[in-house]
Design a protein around this motif. Structure first.
Motif, short mmCIF file in Angstrom:
data_model
loop_
_atom_site.label_atom_id
_atom_site.label_comp_id
_atom_site.label_asym_id
_atom_site.label_seq_id
_atom_site.Cartn_x
_atom_site.Cartn_y
_atom_site.Cartn_z
N GLN A 162 70.20 77.08 61.68
CA GLN A 162 70.17 75.59 61.42
C GLN A 162 71.16 75.22 60.84
N ASN A 180 62.80 76.58 56.87
CA ASN A 180 64.05 76.72 56.99
C ASN A 180 64.25 77.92 57.99
N HIS A 187 64.59 69.70 66.05
CA HIS A 187 65.03 69.16 65.09
C HIS A 187 63.57 69.00 63.44
N TRP A 196 59.97 70.26 62.06
CA TRP A 196 60.95 69.94 63.48
C TRP A 196 59.89 70.05 64.32
N VAL A 215 68.37 72.60 64.79
CA VAL A 215 68.25 74.29 65.15
C VAL A 215 69.65 75.10 66.76
#
Length: 180
Positions: free
Chosen positions: A158, A154, A177, A101, A136
């Motif tokens: 998302q 996770n 992202h 992320w 997200v």
């Protein structure tokens, strides 16, 4: 000044959705074989041309010239928007590792205006098993240094960008992202 096709401008509901979620999906109509020809050109590249990709694969200029793309950019940034010259081609080969992320650029927030967009064009269909880009929604309002975000995997809510060929996702530049 460019000409904006008003029929493709975002409506009030789409604008509100973008403000809340931080992204919008565009599915322009492309001539038969258009996306495939771009894939063929990209497949021939031996390395990432970075900011020169529009010169190396000139057909990509047509993606940004599409009336739906231009009207979306104008809706979000104003009719006199400027396109960034920064480009990056992401190729995720099978069985490659995921991308942590992150937020692009410096984590600065402009709560009352949109100054930069991240546009992701997919010249081929993307399926879940390909390890798609994952975003997200709403995280453009969160300021988190990338090194702290890398420990997350996770995240509830998302959204994997499982898309058809020719799709463009347009997001606030700071939307979280990564990839699966």
């Amino acid at each position: 000044m460019r000409t904006i096709d008003d029929q493709f401008r975002l409506n009030d509901d789409q604008m509100l959705d973008f403000i809340v979620k931080g992204y919008h999906i565009i599915e322009p109509e492309w001539p038969e074989g258009f996306n495939e020809s771009i894939c063929d050109e990209l497949d021939k590249l031996e390395d990432n041309p970075m900011d020169e990709i529009l010169d190396v694969v000139p057909k990509l200029k047509e993606v940004f010239a599409h009336p739906m793309v231009g009207a979306t950019f104008a809706s979000l940034l104003g009719d006199d928007y400027q396109e960034s010259t920064h480009r990056h081609w992401h190729l995720k080969p099978p069985d490659s590792s995921y991308m942590h992320w992150h937020q692009d650029g410096v984590n600065t927030r402009h709560v009352t205006e949109i100054r930069n967009l991240l546009s992701l064009y997919y010249p081929h269909e993307v399926t879940v098993d390909m390890g798609p880009t994952v975003i997200v929604p709403g995280t453009h309002y969160r300021n988190a240094p990338t090194d702290r975000m890398a420990n997350h995997f996770n995240i509830e809510g998302q959204v994997p960008l499982v898309v058809k060929a020719g799709t463009m996702a347009v997001a606030v530049y700071s939307l979280w992202h990564g990839t699966f």
